[in-house]
Scaffold this active site. Sequence first.
Site, PDB file in Angstrom:
ATOM      1  N   LYS A 167     -11.275 -21.441-118.450  1.00 37.11           N
ATOM      2  CA  LYS A 167     -11.004 -22.401-117.430  1.00 37.11           C
ATOM      3  C   LYS A 167     -12.170 -22.137-116.424  1.00 37.11           C
ATOM      4  O   LYS A 167     -12.272 -21.077-115.966  1.00 37.11           O
ATOM      5  CB  LYS A 167      -9.595 -22.130-116.776  1.00 37.11           C
ATOM      6  CG  LYS A 167      -9.237 -22.832-115.600  1.00 37.11           C
ATOM      7  CD  LYS A 167      -7.944 -22.934-115.182  1.00 37.11           C
ATOM      8  CE  LYS A 167      -7.480 -23.121-113.771  1.00 37.11           C
ATOM      9  NZ  LYS A 167      -6.074 -22.983-113.567  1.00 37.11           N
TER      10      LYS A 167
HETATM   11  C1  5RP Z   1      -6.753 -20.254-109.522  1.00 41.61           C
HETATM   12  C2  5RP Z   1      -6.201 -20.928-110.533  1.00 41.61           C
HETATM   13  C3  5RP Z   1      -5.311 -22.029-110.531  1.00 41.61           C
HETATM   14  O1  5RP Z   1      -4.315 -22.079-111.559  1.00 41.61           O
HETATM   15  C4  5RP Z   1      -6.150 -23.307-110.458  1.00 41.61           C
HETATM   16  O2  5RP Z   1      -7.329 -23.198-109.444  1.00 41.61           O
HETATM   17  C5  5RP Z   1      -5.089 -24.276-110.170  1.00 41.61           C
HETATM   18  O3  5RP Z   1      -5.115 -25.437-110.350  1.00 41.61           O
HETATM   19  P1  5RP Z   1      -6.046 -26.619-109.309  1.00 41.61           P
HETATM   20  O4  5RP Z   1      -7.310 -26.139-108.868  1.00 41.61           O
HETATM   21  O5  5RP Z   1      -6.082 -27.738-110.156  1.00 41.61           O
HETATM   22  O6  5RP Z   1      -4.938 -26.914-108.467  1.00 41.61           O
HETATM   23  O7  5RP Z   1      -6.396 -20.440-111.731  1.00 41.61           O
HETATM   24  O8  5RP Z   1      -7.551 -19.396-109.715  1.00 41.61           O
END
Ligand code: 5RP
Length: 256
Positions: A167
């Site tokens: 991710k």
């Molecule tokens: C932080 C994460 C969060 O799950 C992620 O960033 C959350 O998603 P969004 O940015 O879409 O609110 O892994 O390290």
Amino acid sequence: MQNRLARIIKPKSGRCVMLAVDHGYFGNIPGALKDFGDLSPLFQHADALMLTRGMLRSCVSADFDIPIVLRVSAGASMLKELSNEEINVTIEEAIRLNVSAITCSIFVGGEYEKQSLMNLSKLVNWGQEYGIPALAVTAVGREMVRDYRYLGMASRMAAELGATFVKTYYCDDFENVTSICPVPVVIAGGKKLPEKDALQMAKNAINAGAVGVDMGRNIFQSDKPIGMIKAVRAIVHENASVDEAYGIYQDGPVGL
Ligand code: 5RP
């Protein structure tokens, strides 16, 4: 391993819409996460949930059939040095909770870079032993530039260390991130954007080779969170245009 991964990245489309609600693990508690209200109307539209074991206990009924991507790292709050993370959940606990994947952040270039890379390696080793995919989150320190050179390097490093999927954040020329990362890539949403901009970002990411999103704030902080997750689904799973998806968002109910 493949069976668990197929619960998250749907074989029919080869794509996934994960809903991230793990923000509280470092003290970031935005929008709908504040009140521990019933988020299940939103959860129903996600392919998988990314969360902490505290959120799992408090917000997800045991009879709700949804794959869980469990954050197993913690360490510092957003008031301190975020890269100072360690693994805080045992593999036995993850197995007991019947999760479909385990996840932690890596902080490439951060103060505790090595520690975070060793955290990921631990998850990969556990995953190999028990058949549980490891998701690497490429966290970006305040001092890092979110461009394809940095995000591509961090994503590639995660894959080289054995992450099952990665991710990362969206950036311009995102195909230069996906093209050098040999495992599936999903994007985080980042800070809340106007809905159309968030949908455009999802569309751009898919067009550039991402297999989906792991989005949080741009969904649950929307005025129409159900419309928004349905709109993201239409882009990810059905290749809808941004305008079509925006219409789906607009037709959604206000609030949860
Ligand atoms: C932080 C994460 C969060 O799950 C992620 O960033 C959350 O998603 P969004 O940015 O879409 O609110 O892994 O390290």
